[in-house]
Design an enzyme around this catalytic site. Structure first.
Site, PDB file in Angstrom:
ATOM      1  NE  ARG A  27      -9.285   6.980   6.419  1.00 33.86           N
ATOM      2  CZ  ARG A  27      -8.455   6.850   5.388  1.00 33.86           C
ATOM      3  NH1 ARG A  27      -7.481   7.711   5.198  1.00 33.86           N
ATOM      4  NH2 ARG A  27      -8.590   5.848   4.549  1.00 33.86           N
ATOM      5  NE  ARG A  61     -28.565   6.326   7.376  1.00 34.80           N
ATOM      6  CZ  ARG A  61     -27.978   7.395   7.883  1.00 34.80           C
ATOM      7  NH1 ARG A  61     -27.668   7.460   9.159  1.00 34.80           N
ATOM      8  NH2 ARG A  61     -27.701   8.415   7.113  1.00 34.80           N
ATOM      9  CB  CYS A  93     -21.486   5.865  -0.087  1.00 36.30           C
ATOM     10  SG  CYS A  93     -22.146   4.975   1.321  1.00 36.30           S
ATOM     11  CD  GLU A  99     -10.227   5.639  -1.916  1.00 35.95           C
ATOM     12  OE1 GLU A  99      -9.191   6.324  -1.881  1.00 35.95           O
ATOM     13  OE2 GLU A  99     -11.112   5.686  -1.052  1.00 35.95           O
ATOM     14  NE  ARG A 117      -8.559   3.215   0.962  1.00 29.71           N
ATOM     15  CZ  ARG A 117      -8.459   2.501  -0.150  1.00 29.71           C
ATOM     16  NH1 ARG A 117      -9.526   2.262  -0.892  1.00 29.71           N
ATOM     17  NH2 ARG A 117      -7.292   2.019  -0.540  1.00 29.71           N
ATOM     18  CE1 TYR A 128      -6.627   1.790   6.599  1.00 26.46           C
ATOM     19  CE2 TYR A 128      -6.108   2.276   8.897  1.00 26.46           C
ATOM     20  CZ  TYR A 128      -6.403   2.705   7.626  1.00 26.46           C
ATOM     21  OH  TYR A 128      -6.494   4.047   7.356  1.00 26.46           O
ATOM     22  NE  ARG A 153      -1.431   5.044   6.377  1.00 27.24           N
ATOM     23  CZ  ARG A 153      -1.732   6.253   6.826  1.00 27.24           C
ATOM     24  NH1 ARG A 153      -2.761   6.887   6.345  1.00 27.24           N
ATOM     25  NH2 ARG A 153      -0.982   6.835   7.746  1.00 27.24           N
TER      26      ARG A 153
END
Length: 119
Positions: free
Chosen positions: A6, A62, A73, A76, A88, A106, A114
């Site tokens: 992540r 890409r 995509c 959120e 994210r 992050y 996080r």
């Protein structure tokens, strides 16, 4: 083994250059910190907060050579008071690393999302 990694980054503005530059920074950091190549990547799911509409984050991947990797995509969830301008990602990868050794990334203001797993 298949692992998920992540990451997130807060970009400067809702414009093409900011979204592509921020996503490029995020994807590059994840690949480098986990010693991955595009051949290791199974797929990547990108999300963007609802205030980011100027470009698809996948375009940056890409441009980094993710030509044969499935990318998608989506938006959120629009939670009131959530951190704005955040891209994210969750990448599924093939690796010999144990789950505990995967480095989630992050960056910028997204570190606040996080702190428990940010590297």
């Amino acid at each position: 083994m298949v692992r998920a990694v992540r990451g997130a980054i807060q970009v400067d503005a809702d414009d093409h250059d900011s979204i592509v530059a921020g996503t490029t920074e995020l994807v590059s950091a994840i690949m480098e910190r986990n010693d991955l190549t595009t051949d290791d990547v199974i797929s990547v799911l990108f999300t963007a907060t609802p205030d980011l509409t100027a470009q698809f984050p996948a375009l940056a991947a890409r441009k980094l050579g993710f030509h044969e990797v499935p990318l998608i995509c989506c938006t959120e969830i629009d939670v009131p008071g959530a951190l704005p301008r955040v891209v994210r990602l969750m990448a599924h990868v093939e690796t010999d690393r144990p789950r505990a050794e995967m480095q989630h990334v992050y960056l910028r203001g997204a570190v606040a999302l996080r702190q428990d797993i940010a590297q």
